[in-house]
Design a protein around this motif. Structure first.
Motif, PDB file in Angstrom:
ATOM      1  N   VAL A 168       0.841  -1.202   0.000  1.00  0.00           N
ATOM      2  CA  VAL A 168       0.000   0.000   0.000  1.00  0.00           C
ATOM      3  C   VAL A 168       0.871   1.245   0.000  1.00  0.00           C
ATOM      4  O   VAL A 168       0.655   2.173  -0.784  1.00  0.00           O
ATOM      5  N   LEU A 169       1.871   1.259   0.851  1.00  0.00           N
ATOM      6  CA  LEU A 169       2.765   2.415   0.949  1.00  0.00           C
ATOM      7  C   LEU A 169       3.448   2.709  -0.377  1.00  0.00           C
ATOM      8  O   LEU A 169       3.479   3.860  -0.835  1.00  0.00           O
ATOM      9  N   VAL A 170       3.974   1.670  -1.023  1.00  0.00           N
ATOM     10  CA  VAL A 170       4.673   1.861  -2.302  1.00  0.00           C
ATOM     11  C   VAL A 170       3.729   2.423  -3.356  1.00  0.00           C
ATOM     12  O   VAL A 170       4.064   3.376  -4.072  1.00  0.00           O
ATOM     13  N   LYS A 171       2.528   1.856  -3.440  1.00  0.00           N
ATOM     14  CA  LYS A 171       1.580   2.303  -4.471  1.00  0.00           C
ATOM     15  C   LYS A 171       1.098   3.736  -4.208  1.00  0.00           C
ATOM     16  O   LYS A 171       0.944   4.512  -5.145  1.00  0.00           O
ATOM     17  N   VAL A 172       0.876   4.078  -2.953  1.00  0.00           N
ATOM     18  CA  VAL A 172       0.432   5.441  -2.631  1.00  0.00           C
ATOM     19  C   VAL A 172       1.557   6.434  -2.928  1.00  0.00           C
ATOM     20  O   VAL A 172       1.314   7.516  -3.456  1.00  0.00           O
ATOM     21  N   THR A 195      -8.098   3.259  -4.026  1.00  0.00           N
ATOM     22  CA  THR A 195      -7.843   2.297  -5.097  1.00  0.00           C
ATOM     23  C   THR A 195      -6.912   1.191  -4.622  1.00  0.00           C
ATOM     24  O   THR A 195      -7.127   0.010  -4.913  1.00  0.00           O
ATOM     25  N   VAL A 196      -5.903   1.571  -3.873  1.00  0.00           N
ATOM     26  CA  VAL A 196      -4.929   0.593  -3.373  1.00  0.00           C
ATOM     27  C   VAL A 196      -5.601  -0.364  -2.395  1.00  0.00           C
ATOM     28  O   VAL A 196      -5.399  -1.577  -2.467  1.00  0.00           O
ATOM     29  N   GLY A 242     -14.490   2.197  -0.044  1.00  0.00           N
ATOM     30  CA  GLY A 242     -15.596   3.087  -0.373  1.00  0.00           C
ATOM     31  C   GLY A 242     -15.606   4.339   0.492  1.00  0.00           C
ATOM     32  O   GLY A 242     -15.822   5.447  -0.006  1.00  0.00           O
ATOM     33  N   LEU A 243     -15.369   4.152   1.783  1.00  0.00           N
ATOM     34  CA  LEU A 243     -15.320   5.312   2.680  1.00  0.00           C
ATOM     35  C   LEU A 243     -14.156   6.225   2.329  1.00  0.00           C
ATOM     36  O   LEU A 243     -14.297   7.454   2.321  1.00  0.00           O
ATOM     37  N   LEU A 244     -13.004   5.633   2.051  1.00  0.00           N
ATOM     38  CA  LEU A 244     -11.838   6.444   1.696  1.00  0.00           C
ATOM     39  C   LEU A 244     -12.053   7.173   0.375  1.00  0.00           C
ATOM     40  O   LEU A 244     -11.644   8.326   0.226  1.00  0.00           O
ATOM     41  N   TYR A 245     -12.707   6.524  -0.565  1.00  0.00           N
ATOM     42  CA  TYR A 245     -13.005   7.169  -1.847  1.00  0.00           C
ATOM     43  C   TYR A 245     -13.889   8.395  -1.618  1.00  0.00           C
ATOM     44  O   TYR A 245     -13.626   9.474  -2.168  1.00  0.00           O
ATOM     45  N   ALA A 246     -14.913   8.234  -0.778  1.00  0.00           N
ATOM     46  CA  ALA A 246     -15.795   9.368  -0.473  1.00  0.00           C
ATOM     47  C   ALA A 246     -15.007  10.480   0.218  1.00  0.00           C
ATOM     48  O   ALA A 246     -15.212  11.663  -0.065  1.00  0.00           O
ATOM     49  N   ILE A 305      -7.206  -8.368   2.580  1.00  0.00           N
ATOM     50  CA  ILE A 305      -6.639  -7.925   3.848  1.00  0.00           C
ATOM     51  C   ILE A 305      -7.518  -6.852   4.498  1.00  0.00           C
ATOM     52  O   ILE A 305      -7.809  -6.921   5.687  1.00  0.00           O
ATOM     53  N   PHE A 306      -7.924  -5.858   3.720  1.00  0.00           N
ATOM     54  CA  PHE A 306      -8.687  -4.732   4.230  1.00  0.00           C
ATOM     55  C   PHE A 306     -10.145  -4.849   3.795  1.00  0.00           C
ATOM     56  O   PHE A 306     -10.420  -5.180   2.640  1.00  0.00           O
ATOM     57  N   PRO A 307     -11.096  -4.558   4.707  1.00  0.00           N
ATOM     58  CA  PRO A 307     -12.514  -4.639   4.341  1.00  0.00           C
ATOM     59  C   PRO A 307     -12.849  -3.748   3.146  1.00  0.00           C
ATOM     60  O   PRO A 307     -12.328  -2.641   3.022  1.00  0.00           O
TER      61      PRO A 307
END
Length: 84
Positions: free
Chosen positions: A12-16, A24-25, A39-43, A32-34
């Motif tokens: 995740v760190l590398v892609k961000v 997106t990541v 969706g919440l992060l996208y909003a 691993i992550f729900p």
């Protein structure tokens, strides 16, 4: 922290850092992550309130861990009584 989670966070760190949006990541790391986190992060990204969303997710994870701990603690005593 487990090795699987540590590896996922590293990816995740590398892609961000490469410029991919966090939502997106995390969506790509759905094992691993729900999925609703993405969706919440996208909003949050769209609304400019990512910091607030991250704070709320942090609180949610803390409460979830506390609840699991209480459930386990609550189950230990009856199990001990049952065994004795």
């Amino acid at each position: 922290m487990g090795a699987v989670l540590r590896a996922a966070i590293g990816r995740v760190l590398v892609k961000v850092q490469d410029g991919t949006p966090l939502s997106t990541v995390l969506a790509a790391e759905s094992e691993i992550f729900p999925q609703f986190w993405a969706g919440l992060l996208y909003a949050g990204e769209l609304s400019g309130r990512l910091k607030n969303v991250l704070n709320r997710l942090s609180q949610l994870v803390d409460k979830e861990m506390e609840t699991k701990s209480r459930l386990i603690s609550g189950a230990i005593y009856p199990l001990l009584i049952l065994i004795v």
